[in-house]
Design a protein around this motif. Structure first.
Motif: not given
Length: 128
Positions: A5, A10-11, A15, A67-69, A71-72, A109, A112-113
């Motif tokens: 993982y 990043f998706p 990004q 965690q991904s954007a 998800y947040h 976003a 997540a970054y």
């Protein structure tokens, strides 16, 4: 499994060309929410509990980076709508309920970054 993982990209929708969010005015606003909050709306900064770098500050204030954007954003909406709960003082529900819908995705976003200092380009001059 964690190495698998960690190696994922990043998706594309969060990004820039080097895996970093593009420096937009929306991200600049997210920066302000994360680091300063909006005192006029009684919204504390995310950093006041989760740390300036997003790595958390104690068991009750977990790390946010990694965690991904998506998800947040989902979790912020769940806190706001009362679908997620568990903090004894309702701090997250209170904070999330003060976020406008158009602020959630850019904030997610940014989180997540990772809010730690980076090589991120400066925000555009035209940002308020």
């Amino acid at each position: 499994m964690s190495a698998y993982y960690a190696a994922m990209d990043f998706p594309e929708d969060v990004q820039g060309s080097k895996g970093e969010p593009e420096p937009t005015c929306e991200i600049a606003k997210a920066y302000e929410i994360y680091h300063v909050g909006f005192p006029e709306r009684a919204l504390s900064s995310c950093a006041s509990c989760h740390g300036e770098t997003g790595l958390g500050s104690g068991a009750g204030n977990p790390a946010l980076v990694g965690q991904s954007a998506a998800y947040h954003a989902e979790q912020l909406r769940r806190w706001r709508n009362g679908e997620r709960y568990g903090d004894g003082l309702n701090v997250m529900h209170d904070a999330a309920s003060k976020l406008r819908e158009d602020e959630i995705s850019p904030l997610a976003a940014y989180i997540a970054y990772g809010p730690a200092p980076s090589r991120r380009p400066e925000f555009p001059e035209e940002c308020p």
